[in-house]
Design a protein around this motif. Structure first.
Motif, PDB file in Angstrom:
ATOM      1  N   LYS A  56      -0.728  -3.211 -11.220  1.00  0.00           N
ATOM      2  CA  LYS A  56      -2.003  -2.999 -11.932  1.00  0.00           C
ATOM      3  C   LYS A  56      -2.902  -4.216 -11.816  1.00  0.00           C
ATOM      4  O   LYS A  56      -4.098  -4.105 -11.558  1.00  0.00           O
ATOM      5  CB  LYS A  56      -1.737  -2.706 -13.411  1.00  0.00           C
ATOM      6  CG  LYS A  56      -1.846  -1.252 -13.711  1.00  0.00           C
ATOM      7  CD  LYS A  56      -2.089  -0.998 -15.190  1.00  0.00           C
ATOM      8  CE  LYS A  56      -1.817   0.473 -15.469  1.00  0.00           C
ATOM      9  NZ  LYS A  56      -0.787   0.683 -16.483  1.00  0.00           N
ATOM     10  N   ILE A  57      -2.318  -5.402 -12.027  1.00  0.00           N
ATOM     11  CA  ILE A  57      -3.106  -6.633 -11.973  1.00  0.00           C
ATOM     12  C   ILE A  57      -3.709  -6.796 -10.580  1.00  0.00           C
ATOM     13  O   ILE A  57      -4.888  -7.108 -10.426  1.00  0.00           O
ATOM     14  CB  ILE A  57      -2.245  -7.877 -12.316  1.00  0.00           C
ATOM     15  CG1 ILE A  57      -1.640  -7.716 -13.712  1.00  0.00           C
ATOM     16  CG2 ILE A  57      -3.085  -9.153 -12.237  1.00  0.00           C
ATOM     17  CD1 ILE A  57      -0.759  -8.875 -14.147  1.00  0.00           C
ATOM     18  N   VAL A  58      -2.905  -6.553  -9.570  1.00  0.00           N
ATOM     19  CA  VAL A  58      -3.396  -6.716  -8.192  1.00  0.00           C
ATOM     20  C   VAL A  58      -4.492  -5.687  -7.919  1.00  0.00           C
ATOM     21  O   VAL A  58      -5.547  -6.006  -7.360  1.00  0.00           O
ATOM     22  CB  VAL A  58      -2.241  -6.567  -7.166  1.00  0.00           C
ATOM     23  CG1 VAL A  58      -2.762  -6.623  -5.744  1.00  0.00           C
ATOM     24  CG2 VAL A  58      -1.193  -7.662  -7.385  1.00  0.00           C
ATOM     25  N   LYS A  59      -4.257  -4.471  -8.326  1.00  0.00           N
ATOM     26  CA  LYS A  59      -5.216  -3.392  -8.074  1.00  0.00           C
ATOM     27  C   LYS A  59      -6.578  -3.701  -8.694  1.00  0.00           C
ATOM     28  O   LYS A  59      -7.618  -3.489  -8.087  1.00  0.00           O
ATOM     29  CB  LYS A  59      -4.652  -2.093  -8.656  1.00  0.00           C
ATOM     30  CG  LYS A  59      -5.195  -0.848  -7.998  1.00  0.00           C
ATOM     31  CD  LYS A  59      -4.375   0.352  -8.434  1.00  0.00           C
ATOM     32  CE  LYS A  59      -4.774   1.558  -7.602  1.00  0.00           C
ATOM     33  NZ  LYS A  59      -3.861   2.665  -7.770  1.00  0.00           N
ATOM     34  N   ASN A  60      -6.551  -4.221  -9.939  1.00  0.00           N
ATOM     35  CA  ASN A  60      -7.813  -4.469 -10.647  1.00  0.00           C
ATOM     36  C   ASN A  60      -8.424  -5.829 -10.343  1.00  0.00           C
ATOM     37  O   ASN A  60      -9.509  -6.139 -10.819  1.00  0.00           O
ATOM     38  CB  ASN A  60      -7.598  -4.362 -12.160  1.00  0.00           C
ATOM     39  CG  ASN A  60      -7.184  -2.958 -12.551  1.00  0.00           C
ATOM     40  OD1 ASN A  60      -7.582  -2.001 -11.893  1.00  0.00           O
ATOM     41  ND2 ASN A  60      -6.372  -2.833 -13.592  1.00  0.00           N
ATOM     42  N   SER A  61      -7.746  -6.628  -9.566  1.00  0.00           N
ATOM     43  CA  SER A  61      -8.223  -7.985  -9.305  1.00  0.00           C
ATOM     44  C   SER A  61      -9.332  -7.993  -8.249  1.00  0.00           C
ATOM     45  O   SER A  61      -9.351  -7.167  -7.341  1.00  0.00           O
ATOM     46  CB  SER A  61      -7.050  -8.830  -8.801  1.00  0.00           C
ATOM     47  OG  SER A  61      -7.519 -10.041  -8.280  1.00  0.00           O
TER      48      SER A  61
END
Ligand code: AMP
Ligand code: MN
Ligand code: MN
Length: 330
Positions: free
Chosen positions: A105-110
């Protein structure tokens, strides 16, 4: 398929940025671990600090690559900030977001630059910069090319990382992805002083007793389908628990049942918590099981693919996948 091969952009991205996070897929293998250590090493030589953060722990048999346990971090909440602050993510040996595990999730939204380095057929080029070479035997082969392009000297440490990546992903140079370049690179790495015998021992002659106890149970589930063209085994949660085995202890089980005479396709069904089933598929040669894996939302390579099935019992998953495979032989 060589998709969006953006070497040049990559050199610029490394030069302009400072906060690098390197990661690989859940339940990492030798290619994931070796390649990410390779990238870490290259960045270090370029004077850039980076952090390796993985969803899953490092299997015991790869810990010799990080003996002081200081290079590879397993994700915990305290690393959240580091991930949020990243300028660049190196996403190694991963064909899609889901396989990042808890950090997906963090990578996707970064808004950080996502650099995907991979060799999976099923990789759609999901990064901002994609260096995806399906003809590469391992992601480690691409990391070797990167080191050369950037003029990084391959020292003993880097040679060890890259050798592990290539020799494990080619099944010790016997799978169909074994090619001239894999042998050539590993020859070069031997010249840099790595010891193939010692590395083999570290990786493949360090089985835990738990692994063997589990394997005895798993072999008793061996099943033949499609008149012996398909072999399969399964592992229940109970079998994992009663043998006190870890997830990494399963690595390589499927290779035994792929080696049965006249078997074309081998399958391993692993029961996971929350009604999930992990399916591993191997094809000896002509059958493209990546196509089968994709039908169920998975992927991988022509001869080695995987699926994570959601909301299936072990029995349901077995029935569905085996009946799909049977159709290949009618
Ligand atoms: P495994 O059966 O887990 O050893 O994986 C075999 C190959 O398929 C590896 O190259 C994996 O990267 C790929 N693979 C495994 N599971 C999945 C999945 N759920 N989705 C996409 N690719 C997968
Ligand atoms: Mn891998
Ligand atoms: Mn790989």
């Amino acid at each position: 398929m060589l998709s969006n091969n953006n070497w040049k952009n990559l050199e610029e991205i490394i030069e302009k940025n400072n906060k690098f996070i390197i990661t690989t897929h859940i339940n990492p293998d030798g290619d994931g671990i070796g390649s990410e250590l390779g990238i870490f090493h290259i960045l270090k030589k370029l004077g850039k600090k980076s952090l390796i953060i993985n969803d899953s722990p490092t299997p015991e048999f790869y810990k010799f690559l990080d003996p002081k346990n200081e290079l590879i971090k397993q994700y915990e909440k305290k690393y959240r900030e580091k991930l949020l602050e990243a300028d660049v993510f190196f996403l190694i040996d991963i064909s899609n977001f889901e396989r990042l595990g808890r950090i997906s999730k963090i990578v996707k939204n970064s808004s950080a630059v996502k650099v995907v380095i991979d060799h999976h057929h099923s990789n759609s080029g999901w990064g901002d910069v994609n260096i995806i070479d399906e003809s590469a035997s391992a992601s480690g082969e691409i990391v070797y090319d990167l080191a050369n392009r950037l003029g990084i000297k391959i020292d003993n440490a880097l040679a060890n990382y890259l050798y592990v990546a290539i020799f494990t992903d080619t099944g010790s140079f016997r799978f169909s992805n074994t090619n001239k370049k894999a042998h050539f690179i590993c020859g070069e790495l031997i010249e840099k002083g790595i010891n193939p015998r010692e590395i083999y021992g570290n990786v493949y002659e360090s089985y835990s007793w738990e692994r063997m106890i589990l394997f005895a149970k798993v072999l008793s589930t061996l099943k033949k389908t499609a008149e012996g063209k398909v072999s399969s085994i399964h592992i229940t949660k109970e079998m994992m628990k009663s043998s006190n085995a870890k997830r990494e202890d399963i690595e390589g089980f499927i290779e035994y049942i792929t080696a049965i005479k006249d078997v074309e396709i081998a399958v391993l069904f692993l029961e996971l918590p929350k009604n999930k089933v992990k399916v591993s598929l191997r094809s000896r040669s002509k059958y493209d099981i990546n196509q089968v894996a994709e039908m169920f939302g998975g992927g991988g390579h022509k001869n080695a693919s995987g699926i994570t099935m959601q909301n299936y019992t072990l029995q349901e998953a077995e029935k569905l996948v085996l009946s799909r495979l049977e159709k290949l032989f009618v």
